[in-house]
Design a protein around this motif. Structure first.
Motif, PDB file in Angstrom:
ATOM      1  N   VAL A  63      -8.395  38.347   5.075  1.00  0.00           N
ATOM      2  CA  VAL A  63      -9.633  38.954   5.551  1.00  0.00           C
ATOM      3  C   VAL A  63      -9.288  40.075   6.531  1.00  0.00           C
ATOM      4  O   VAL A  63      -8.488  39.887   7.455  1.00  0.00           O
ATOM      5  CB  VAL A  63     -10.529  37.901   6.235  1.00  0.00           C
ATOM      6  N   LYS A  64      -9.908  41.224   6.332  1.00  0.00           N
ATOM      7  CA  LYS A  64      -9.636  42.375   7.187  1.00  0.00           C
ATOM      8  C   LYS A  64     -10.255  42.178   8.567  1.00  0.00           C
ATOM      9  O   LYS A  64     -11.292  41.522   8.702  1.00  0.00           O
ATOM     10  CB  LYS A  64     -10.186  43.649   6.550  1.00  0.00           C
ATOM     11  N   GLN A  67     -14.345  41.900   9.706  1.00  0.00           N
ATOM     12  CA  GLN A  67     -15.070  41.891   8.427  1.00  0.00           C
ATOM     13  C   GLN A  67     -16.440  41.241   8.620  1.00  0.00           C
ATOM     14  O   GLN A  67     -16.553  40.039   8.811  1.00  0.00           O
ATOM     15  CB  GLN A  67     -14.260  41.095   7.381  1.00  0.00           C
ATOM     16  N   ASP A  69     -19.211  42.288   6.523  1.00  0.00           N
ATOM     17  CA  ASP A  69     -19.999  42.556   5.314  1.00  0.00           C
ATOM     18  C   ASP A  69     -19.704  41.457   4.293  1.00  0.00           C
ATOM     19  O   ASP A  69     -18.591  41.360   3.760  1.00  0.00           O
ATOM     20  CB  ASP A  69     -19.641  43.933   4.753  1.00  0.00           C
ATOM     21  N   PHE A  73     -16.460  40.984   1.425  1.00  0.00           N
ATOM     22  CA  PHE A  73     -15.627  39.776   1.442  1.00  0.00           C
ATOM     23  C   PHE A  73     -15.556  39.161   0.050  1.00  0.00           C
ATOM     24  O   PHE A  73     -14.479  38.859  -0.468  1.00  0.00           O
ATOM     25  CB  PHE A  73     -16.173  38.768   2.459  1.00  0.00           C
ATOM     26  N   THR A  76     -13.649  41.300  -2.550  1.00  0.00           N
ATOM     27  CA  THR A  76     -12.197  41.195  -2.350  1.00  0.00           C
ATOM     28  C   THR A  76     -11.674  39.878  -2.910  1.00  0.00           C
ATOM     29  O   THR A  76     -10.617  39.819  -3.553  1.00  0.00           O
ATOM     30  CB  THR A  76     -11.862  41.307  -0.851  1.00  0.00           C
ATOM     31  N   GLU A 122     -11.606  36.362  11.081  1.00  0.00           N
ATOM     32  CA  GLU A 122     -12.056  37.755  11.117  1.00  0.00           C
ATOM     33  C   GLU A 122     -13.402  37.944  10.410  1.00  0.00           C
ATOM     34  O   GLU A 122     -14.039  38.991  10.555  1.00  0.00           O
ATOM     35  CB  GLU A 122     -11.012  38.670  10.466  1.00  0.00           C
ATOM     36  N   LEU A 123     -13.842  36.950   9.667  1.00  0.00           N
ATOM     37  CA  LEU A 123     -15.117  37.041   8.943  1.00  0.00           C
ATOM     38  C   LEU A 123     -16.247  36.695   9.910  1.00  0.00           C
ATOM     39  O   LEU A 123     -16.423  35.544  10.306  1.00  0.00           O
ATOM     40  CB  LEU A 123     -15.115  36.088   7.747  1.00  0.00           C
TER      41      LEU A 123
END
Length: 869
Positions: A63-64, A67, A69, A73, A76, A122-123
């Motif tokens: 996960v970037k 994040q 959005d 997610f 990806t 990160e989500l």
């Protein structure tokens, strides 16, 4: 970690056990790996995935950062499952439909698949988290998911947990061990001494990122050991990492709490509220721990917390950098709180950190004795050495603290000099302070006299102690009780070292009871630790019980490796060695030695050397025994008074020299003995050993006559057993086998109650036991134990079974022999009916049905030898 080829990537190590743990975890439907930043979660997942790809399909998603959005997610995630680029976003995103689509594609192939989602913390989309919950709770049978995150997220996986389909790997499992730390350094080509490796491991607490950053800095460092000694969270590379990954991510109120409480070694909500001037600190601390934010709870109730050492170092650096002017006041606030809550040591530390040296000196002087009585003499010494030198001149009361520290290190002359300073100072202080100082000096004078071996002085000082007076303040009553308990301890120990064992037992029991009543557990344990030695004059079984009780109580307080319990450990070792249990005795002796490595009072060190000597002698190693006896004599020579063990040390030294063939040396040692000591049973026995070594058994018997007739003073009855055994050896050498057997029988009779084996082994008289007729002794089981011990088979110790009476125990010990019931009756000089009655009771109490099962049960309970009958 292993690479794709099954080996190890350069600079990394194979953490096979951790990979195996993940193998087992992935057998569950969902696996959650939750640990702080830099714990090695991603490295673990990549290493595991590399190894698993040849076994099945792996879909890996990271996960970037930031994040938020949900659509991005899921797109990806879908791309990773397909093994392609993520599909482009589209208007009208339907989260539930996307979950169904992902589930459908996962189930389509039917092949096993593991979906790995890394950095899930990160989500930030609550919508995506809810949708992910739906995915994880409805996975196809062929799919397993591994989720890695820095903190627990609201995924609501309780149903999976209840169903046994959820595995969890936490921070503790990811920590490197000290051995892994060593391997990591080796893999990086870095060589450090073992102590430096231990220091690095302790500083990082096994935190993977901390170790990695340290290794990067160590590579090519000109002074690697110095680097390790100074390495902390304030190191630039560590500070940059923690700032970016931890501190900067926290909201302002959390940053304020972390910074302002970082100067504490431990913090609770109340103290954090004081330091921050806010409320709700406990909630924040709990949330930080739950979020794996380098905050660890210290108690089951989660009321006290500490910060990871590296994180704490960063926070303190940042506190000094941002608000340096506030730091002293924060320390003062903490000091007041700790003082009000009875934690004097921490209060003093914070006063010192604030630079309030005068107040810190006053507090330490007032509480140094109390801290010492609570087992914190080492802490007192550390606090004392933190003061600048000039404070001693400005605050002469600290001389009392110096005296305590000196006594703890056995620097007796320095201690006495400091006590003289306190006496002068006390004469000029206020009356209440004067009383407290004089009482403290009285306590320390007693200890000093005991440590020097001024036994007469101890008795005189105890008799001269002031009696309590009416109208005393609560503080004075407390101090008076402390002094009374200390006096009883020192009196009891001094009486023991003076061989006034009955008086010693009474004083120590009274001291332990008083210490318990006034809430001084350390002082209570100190009394109990010496009680075993005091009881040896009455019963070895009782002495052993006292030792074991003291050791158990010390262990409950975490003092089982402290010097305070060494007297019980040493005495227990001596009791076990005396019973021929040489291996068990050696283990307890080693513990006593370890507890007194940094030193110990002379009387105790003398006892430890003496027990080491009899252990060697019992094993037939007289040369090693003599070395320990010489060491014991060196300690004894520094004791002013006559120690109770003096006659044993000197007597056994002479006897051991003679047994080694050093007759002239033994004679020379005997010639140095004064008349009072020469009259003791121990020295008489030693003189007899010399005579036996000179092949003059008649003279040996003459030396022994005062001991056997009860005219020579002896230490507890082991000396008398030894005398009978030497008499037996002398009679054998004279050819009087009947007299030799009679002397052996008398020795066995004395040894039977406590099953003493050592005298038989030390004197070599055990060899005469093989000549005793099978039915000519009433001590068959004891003889078996003695022969087992000298042949290297440790005898069993009798268990404390209170249900069997002494007479029943005596009958029981005949059952392993071939004697018939009438023959047993004859040996015991009782009627056959009496023997039959005792045997029926023995069977009932042991749950036995016949003689054979009673013998086996007796052996199981360690009432009988496990050896030959």
């Amino acid at each position: 970690m292993p690479g794709e080829d099954g080996g190890t990537r350069p600079g990394l190590i194979d953490r096979r056990e951790l990979l195996t743990a993940l193998d087992h975890a992935v057998e569950k439907r969902v696996t959650v790996i939750s640990a702080p930043a830099g714990s090695g979660k991603t490295s673990l997942l990549h290493a595991w995935a590399d190894r698993q790809r040849q076994r099945g399909r792996i879909a890996f998603v990271s996960v970037k950062p930031g994040q938020h959005d949900a659509q991005l997610f899921w797109l990806t995630l879908l791309g990773a499952i397909r093994g392609s680029e993520a599909p482009p976003p589209a208007p009208g995103f339907n989260g539930r439909a996307m979950v169904d689509k992902v589930l459908s594609e996962l189930a389509a192939s039917g092949d096993p698949c593991v979906l790995i989602i890394d950095d899930l913390h990160e989500l930030t989309s609550a919508e995506a988290i809810e949708q992910l919950t739906a995915l994880l709770t409805n996975l196809p049978a062929n799919v397993h998911v591994v989720v890695a995150t820095r903190r627990d997220l609201p995924l609501r996986l309780h149903q999976l947990r209840l169903a046994g389909e959820l595995a969890e790997i936490r921070a503790a499992q990811l920590l490197f061990t000290e051995d892994e730390t060593r391997k990591l350094l080796t893999a990086a080509g870095i060589t450090l001494p073992d102590q430096a490796v231990t220091t690095l491991y302790q500083r990082t607490e096994g935190w993977a990122a901390g170790l990695r950053l340290a290794i990067l800095s160590l590579a090519g460092h000109p002074h690697p050991e110095r680097f390790v000694a100074e390495f902390s969270g304030s190191d630039r590379t560590v500070a940059e990492y923690l700032m970016a990954e931890m501190l900067d991510r926290q909201p302002p109120e959390v940053q304020r709490l972390l910074l302002r409480t970082s100067l504490l070694d431990r913090v609770n909500g109340e103290l954090a509220d004081l330091l921050t001037g806010a409320t709700g600190s406990e909630r924040i601390l709990l949330e930080l721990e739950d979020a794996n934010a380098f905050v660890l709870s210290l108690d089951p109730a989660r009321t006290w917390f500490r910060y990871h050492h590296m994180f704490s170092g960063l926070l303190r650096l940042e506190l000094r950098r941002t608000v340096p002017a506030e730091v002293p006041e924060l320390h003062r606030i903490a000091a007041r709180w700790f003082a009000d809550n009875g934690d004097t040591a921490d209060a003093i530390r914070h006063l010192q950190a604030a630079g309030d040296w005068t107040e810190a000196a006053r507090l330490l002087t007032d509480h140094a004795l109390s801290l010492t009585l609570d087992g914190q003499a080492g802490t007192v010494a550390v606090l004392l050495h933190t003061f600048p030198a000039r404070i001693g001149e400005d605050f002469p009361g600290l001389a009392l603290v110096h005296a305590i520290a000196d006594l703890d290190q056995l620097h007796l002359d320095q201690a006495d000099a400091h006590l003289d300073v306190v006496r002068v100072y006390a004469a000029t202080t206020a009356p209440d302070q004067q009383y407290r100082l004089r009482m403290a000096v009285a306590c320390l004078d007693l200890l000093s006299a005991r440590l020097r071996g001024h036994f007469v002085s101890v008795f005189e000082q105890v008799d001269a102690l002031p009696a309590p007076t009416a109208g005393q303040s609560t503080a004075d009553v407390v101090l008076g009780n402390d002094l009374r308990a200390i006096a009883l301890l020192n009196l009891g120990v001094t009486e023991a070292w003076s061989l006034r064992l009955a008086e010693s037992e009474k004083s120590l029991l009274e001291g332990a009871a008083l210490a318990r009543d006034i809430g001084r557990p350390y002082l209570e344990v100190a009394c109990l630790a010496h009680l075993g030695f005091a009881a040896t004059g009455q019963s070895y079984a009782l002495a052993r019980q006292h030792c074991e009780n003291a050791i158990a109580q010390a262990a409950r307080h975490g003092w089982d490796a402290e010097p305070v319990i060494a007297p019980a450990q040493a005495t227990l070792a001596g009791i076990l060695v005396s019973a021929g249990q040489f291996d068990s005795g050696e283990k307890w002796l080693e513990r006593a030695k370890h507890a007194t490595e940094a030193g110990g009072e002379p009387g105790l060190r003398l006892l430890i050397h003496l027990i080491a000597a009899i252990l060697w002698a019992g094993r037939g190693r007289h040369r090693e025994a003599l070395a320990e006896l010489i060491a014991a004599e060196q300690v004894r020579a520094r004791i002013t008074g006559r120690h109770a063990l003096t006659s044993r040390v000197v007597g056994w030294t002479i006897a051991t020299q003679a047994r080694l063939g050093k007759i002239d040396q033994a004679r020379a040692t005997l010639a140095t003995v004064d008349d009072q000591l020469a009259a003791t049973g121990e020295i008489r026995n030693a003189a007899a050993v010399i005579r036996l070594a000179e092949h003059d058994p008649a003279a040996a018997r003459r030396e022994l006559r005062p001991v056997l007739d009860g005219l020579a003073p002896v230490n507890p009855y082991a000396t008398l057993i030894e005398a009978h055994l030497l008499e037996a050896l002398a009679c054998r050498d004279l050819g009087d086998e009947r007299a030799a057997r009679a002397a052996m029988e008398r020795a066995l009779h004395l040894a039977e109650p406590d099953r003493l084996i050592l005298p038989f082994a030390m004197t070599g008289a055990w060899q005469l036991l093989t000549a005793l007729p099978p039915h000519g002794t009433s001590h068959a089981a004891l003889i078996t134990d003695i022969l087992d011990a000298v042949r290297g088979e440790s005898p069993t110790a009798p268990a404390p079974v209170e249900n069997l009476s002494p007479t029943e125990l005596r009958v029981l010990r005949y059952l392993p022999t071939n004697l018939t019931r009438p023959e047993i009756a004859g040996e015991l000089s009782v009627s056959l009916n009496t023997v039959n009655t005792h045997i029926r009771r023995i069977y009932a109490k042991l749950g036995a049905t016949d003689r054979s099962s009673a013998v086996q049960r007796g052996r199981d309970l360690r009432l009988l030898s496990a050896g030959r009958a």
